[in-house]
Scaffold this motif. Structure first.
Motif, PDB file in Angstrom:
ATOM      1  N   ASP A  48       6.738  -5.564   3.074  1.00  0.00           N
ATOM      2  CA  ASP A  48       6.670  -4.775   4.299  1.00  0.00           C
ATOM      3  C   ASP A  48       5.800  -3.532   4.152  1.00  0.00           C
ATOM      4  OD1 ASP A  48       8.628  -3.642   2.590  1.00  0.00           O
ATOM      5  OD2 ASP A  48       9.608  -2.656   4.274  1.00  0.00           O
ATOM      6  N   ARG A  49       5.252  -3.306   2.978  1.00  0.00           N
ATOM      7  CA  ARG A  49       4.374  -2.155   2.748  1.00  0.00           C
ATOM      8  C   ARG A  49       3.216  -2.550   1.838  1.00  0.00           C
ATOM      9  NH1 ARG A  49       7.345  -0.496   6.020  1.00  0.00           N
ATOM     10  NH2 ARG A  49       8.321   1.514   6.231  1.00  0.00           N
ATOM     11  N   ALA A  50       2.130  -1.789   1.967  1.00  0.00           N
ATOM     12  CA  ALA A  50       0.977  -1.942   1.080  1.00  0.00           C
ATOM     13  C   ALA A  50       0.455  -0.542   0.766  1.00  0.00           C
ATOM     14  CB  ALA A  50      -0.126  -2.770   1.731  1.00  0.00           C
ATOM     15  N   ARG A  51       0.101  -0.316  -0.490  1.00  0.00           N
ATOM     16  CA  ARG A  51      -0.455   0.960  -0.923  1.00  0.00           C
ATOM     17  C   ARG A  51      -1.913   0.712  -1.308  1.00  0.00           C
ATOM     18  NH1 ARG A  51       3.304   2.454  -4.289  1.00  0.00           N
ATOM     19  NH2 ARG A  51       2.508   1.199  -5.962  1.00  0.00           N
ATOM     20  N   VAL A  86      -2.062   6.264  11.041  1.00  0.00           N
ATOM     21  CA  VAL A  86      -1.428   6.462   9.728  1.00  0.00           C
ATOM     22  C   VAL A  86      -0.875   7.888   9.686  1.00  0.00           C
ATOM     23  CG1 VAL A  86      -1.791   6.546   7.242  1.00  0.00           C
ATOM     24  CG2 VAL A  86      -2.990   4.833   8.619  1.00  0.00           C
ATOM     25  N   PRO A  87       0.433   8.055   9.511  1.00  0.00           N
ATOM     26  CA  PRO A  87       1.007   9.400   9.460  1.00  0.00           C
ATOM     27  C   PRO A  87       0.528  10.173   8.231  1.00  0.00           C
ATOM     28  CG  PRO A  87       2.738   7.705   9.446  1.00  0.00           C
ATOM     29  CD  PRO A  87       1.439   7.007   9.360  1.00  0.00           C
ATOM     30  N   PHE A 111      -4.308   9.151  -2.366  1.00  0.00           N
ATOM     31  CA  PHE A 111      -3.191   9.052  -1.485  1.00  0.00           C
ATOM     32  C   PHE A 111      -3.490  10.250  -0.577  1.00  0.00           C
ATOM     33  CE2 PHE A 111      -1.817   8.468  -5.943  1.00  0.00           C
ATOM     34  CZ  PHE A 111      -1.739   7.117  -5.924  1.00  0.00           C
ATOM     35  N   LEU A 112      -4.062  10.050   0.512  1.00  0.00           N
ATOM     36  CA  LEU A 112      -4.856  10.920   1.380  1.00  0.00           C
ATOM     37  C   LEU A 112      -4.642  12.404   1.434  1.00  0.00           C
ATOM     38  CD1 LEU A 112      -6.180   9.168   4.445  1.00  0.00           C
ATOM     39  CD2 LEU A 112      -7.336   9.807   2.472  1.00  0.00           C
ATOM     40  N   ILE A 123      -2.971   5.659   0.397  1.00  0.00           N
ATOM     41  CA  ILE A 123      -2.458   5.529   1.761  1.00  0.00           C
ATOM     42  C   ILE A 123      -1.442   4.392   1.774  1.00  0.00           C
ATOM     43  CG2 ILE A 123      -3.055   5.250   4.194  1.00  0.00           C
ATOM     44  CD1 ILE A 123      -5.971   5.817   3.420  1.00  0.00           C
ATOM     45  N   ILE A 124      -0.289   4.650   2.383  1.00  0.00           N
ATOM     46  CA  ILE A 124       0.762   3.645   2.512  1.00  0.00           C
ATOM     47  C   ILE A 124       0.691   3.067   3.930  1.00  0.00           C
ATOM     48  CG2 ILE A 124       3.244   3.201   2.397  1.00  0.00           C
ATOM     49  CD1 ILE A 124       2.375   4.305  -0.234  1.00  0.00           C
TER      50      ILE A 124
END
Length: 170
Positions: A48-51, A86-87, A111-112, A123-124
């Motif tokens: 459910d997530r990608a980094r 993207v938050p 990681f922004l 970025i997640i």
């Protein structure tokens, strides 16, 4: 790409020819015989997530020029990600500023958000289509000045808990 289809279910049974213990015979069992059944199960789910991590760098004779070069690209990356939903809390930046011989080197891994000379941006994403859109845009606009590593897909603890709950309900 769809995950592979699960293997078919299988049930294993064993027929025990030894006489049943006293008082164990019931309606479903023949006198003197028992059936033992065992099983196992497997549950799988898509992540459910990608980094995604990106790396930027600049080497200039002036420290201000090295920082400025990387800072402009970082601002563009952060702005592009925010425009696509993207938050800010899903972006992290790690920076490294150093002097190499007679030049200043700034690198960033991200990681922004943030700005520096060596930066790593991470970025997640929870929306994989959005991830692909952002990565494609950055490659198109920034070219070789940014390195985008392949995504790392994973499950959040909440997703795993949901899977466990669904499993226990069945």
């Amino acid at each position: 790409m769809a995950p592979p289809a699960p293997p078919p279910s299988r049930v294993f049974a064993e027929l025990d020819l030894a006489p049943a213990p006293e008082g164990r015979a019931g309606l479903a069992a023949l006198p003197g015989r028992e059936v033992h059944v065992s099983g196992s199960a497997e549950l799988s789910a898509r992540p459910d997530r990608a980094r995604v991590s990106l790396r930027l760098g600049s080497r200039k004779e002036a420290a201000v020029a090295a920082r400025s070069s990387v800072s402009r690209r970082l601002q563009y990356i952060a702005h592009s990600a925010r425009l696509r939903g993207v938050p800010e809390e899903n972006m992290t930046v790690t920076e490294d500023f150093s002097r190499v011989e007679n030049t200043y080197q700034m690198e960033a891994e991200a990681f922004l958000p943030s700005a520096s000379c060596k930066e790593l941006v991470c970025i997640i994403f929870s929306d994989f289509g959005k991830m692909q859109s952002v990565c494609n845009l950055l490659i198109e606009k920034l070219g070789t000045s940014v390195t985008i590593n392949p995504p790392h897909f994973y499950h959040t603890p909440e997703a795993i808990d949901t899977l466990r709950f669904c499993w226990e309900q069945n």
